[in-house]
Design an enzyme around this catalytic site. Structure first.
Site, PDB file in Angstrom:
ATOM      1  N   ASP A 102      68.981  63.189  25.577  1.00 56.78           N
ATOM      2  CA  ASP A 102      69.488  64.440  25.633  1.00 56.78           C
ATOM      3  C   ASP A 102      70.687  64.960  24.866  1.00 56.78           C
ATOM      4  O   ASP A 102      71.455  63.901  24.208  1.00 56.78           O
ATOM      5  CB  ASP A 102      70.100  65.137  26.968  1.00 56.78           C
ATOM      6  CG  ASP A 102      71.307  64.352  27.433  1.00 56.78           C
ATOM      7  OD1 ASP A 102      71.212  63.101  27.371  1.00 56.78           O
ATOM      8  OD2 ASP A 102      71.982  65.097  28.217  1.00 56.78           O
ATOM      9  N   GLU A 197      72.497  62.633  30.038  1.00 59.05           N
ATOM     10  CA  GLU A 197      73.698  62.064  30.167  1.00 59.05           C
ATOM     11  C   GLU A 197      74.683  62.960  30.036  1.00 59.05           C
ATOM     12  O   GLU A 197      75.927  63.115  30.530  1.00 59.05           O
ATOM     13  CB  GLU A 197      73.968  60.961  28.931  1.00 59.05           C
ATOM     14  CG  GLU A 197      74.900  60.112  29.099  1.00 59.05           C
ATOM     15  CD  GLU A 197      76.242  60.738  28.254  1.00 59.05           C
ATOM     16  OE1 GLU A 197      77.413  59.944  28.614  1.00 59.05           O
ATOM     17  OE2 GLU A 197      76.118  61.698  27.637  1.00 59.05           O
TER      18      GLU A 197
END
Ligand code: ZN
Length: 434
Positions: A102, A197
């Site tokens: 991400d 994350e």
């Protein structure tokens, strides 16, 4: 000559072996990945937080299968698991390499247009889609280390996503190298790519049993050669101030306004120390992050950070004392004070397994770089993984200017990260027998 008697040459124990990472291939890989929008969303409450992250996971699974990793799979949460099978007879620990797919919610990740600047000459670069965005070695002195090499930037409207697609690209390129070069001897290697994350949820849905690794490395760090083995330890504290309520028209000598008491607690915090704005390096702090309420009841939230767990506890005690001192001046008012653990310094775990960091340092050296050991004034997925039973320091990828439109990366650095991964696999096979 009998072929069976012919000595088979392997690269095991051969410290000086040159690992040639294909720079064009890693650059192309990276540019493929950053074009896919994988921004996570802290408000979503789902796993993954955004469904679009799976678009990259699927591509990674396909590419892993293309290089011969047959068990590559994506689970329902968007995590990718894959195995490079061992080609050693030795019984050695299973090592995992991990990066997050991400990108941060801080800047747009939609329609990222990576630009390859060949043979960087050391001058300012104005990004074409917004020329007010200028990447300059005055602001980023590290740019000077890339003169003569190729760098990649975004186009001015979005972040680049080097955080952490450079880690993904480095792991993928190292995996491709290992699959193509069976003479490089290594144990079982697990690959893990995680969503979310950036919103602090990267480890939420990791299936540790399925991962079945003994030690891990995240590739989520900055300058070439950097090795991070220490993070903050972190607690959250909540103070609820209970005031004394009374009709304001008839409140003389009775009413205690919780908002005013809360403000006084904040005012009683020392102005010149003990805060993010007055500390650096190994100093810890206490930081108010939320204050809300009504006259009757107010809530103050704090984050508490230190590298030392004892000092962390001491910060909590001191905060409680300050709050109690204030509230004791108000008859009938009280506080409820609670502390909850957020994460702990990974160093305490890594110190129990010194070879994890030692081997990483040696791998960086074999890749021809000097090691800089750093402490992170924050947390990583690695700090959580370390306490979930998987000791996990953080390795560089070369990423710079992260979470911003001026994010950039040098291809030489990214290739060195992949090279470090390959060396690490070999070092574990050479040195760690169980
Ligand atoms: Zn990151």
């Amino acid at each position: 000559m009998e072929l069976t008697n012919f000595p088979i040459f392997t690269f095991s124990n051969c410290q000086l072996m040159e690992i040639e990472i294909n720079k064009e291939s890693i650059a192309n890989r990276f540019m493929r990945y950053v074009r896919i929008d994988t921004q996570s969303d802290p408000k979503s409450g789902t796993h993954p937080s955004t469904e679009k992250q799976k678009n990259l996971s699927k591509i990674l699974v396909d590419e892993l299968k293309e290089i011969g990793i047959t068990d590559a799979e994506m689970d329902v949460y968007g995590y990718v698991y894959a195995t490079i099978p061992a080609n050693t007879e030795k019984n050695i620990p299973v090592i995992c390499f991990c990066s997050h797919i991400d990108t941060a919610p801080d800047a747009s990740g939609t329609n990222v247009k990576p630009i390859l600047h060949k043979n960087y000459n050391g001058e300012d670069i104005a990004l074409p889609d917004d020329v007010s965005q200028v990447l300059s070695p005055v602001v980023y002195p590290y740019l000077k280390t890339q003169i003569g090499g190729d760098i990649i930037t975004a186009s001015g409207l979005t972040l680049l996503g080097a955080d952490d697609k450079s880690g993904v690209a480095a792991i993928m390129e190292a995996a491709a190298f290992l699959m193509k070069n069976p003479a490089v001897i290594h144990g079982k290697i697990r690959i893990l790519f995680t969503p979310d994350e950036e919103i602090g949820e990267g480890t939420y849905k990791i299936d540790m049993k399925k991962l079945a690794a003994d030690f891990a490395y995240t590739l989520d760090g900055g300058e070439a050669g950097s090795l991070e083995d220490e993070t903050f330890s972190a607690d959250g504290a909540t103070i609820i101030v209970n005031g004394v309520i009374s009709h304001p028209g008839y409140a003389k000598n009775k009413l205690v306004n919780a908002l005013k008491v809360g403000a006084e607690i904040l005012h009683a915090l020392p102005p010149n120390e003990w805060s993010p704005e007055t500390t650096e390096k190994k100093e810890g702090f206490v930081h108010p992050v939320r204050f809300e309420g009504i006259a009757e009841r107010a809530t103050l939230e704090f984050i508490i950070r230190d590298f030392d767990d004892e000092k962390l506890k001491e910060h909590g005690r001191r905060l409680k004392e300050i709050a109690e001192d204030v509230v004791n001046h108000y008859k009938g008012a009280s506080i409820d004070f609670t502390i909850r653990e957020q994460y702990r310094n990974m160093k305490r775990i890594l110190d129990q397994h010194p070879q994890v960091v030692q081997f990483a340092a040696e791998a960086i050296n074999r890749a021809g770089l000097d090691v800089t050991t750093e402490s992170i004034r924050g947390g990583t997925d690695g700090s959580r993984l370390s306490y979930m039973g998987l000791p996990c320091p953080n390795l560089f990828t070369g990423m710079q200017g992260i979470h911003s439109k001026l994010e950039w990366i040098g291809i030489n650095d990214m290739a060195k990260a992949a090279e470090t991964v390959v060396h690490l696999c070999m070092i574990w096979e050479e040195k760690a027998e169980i």
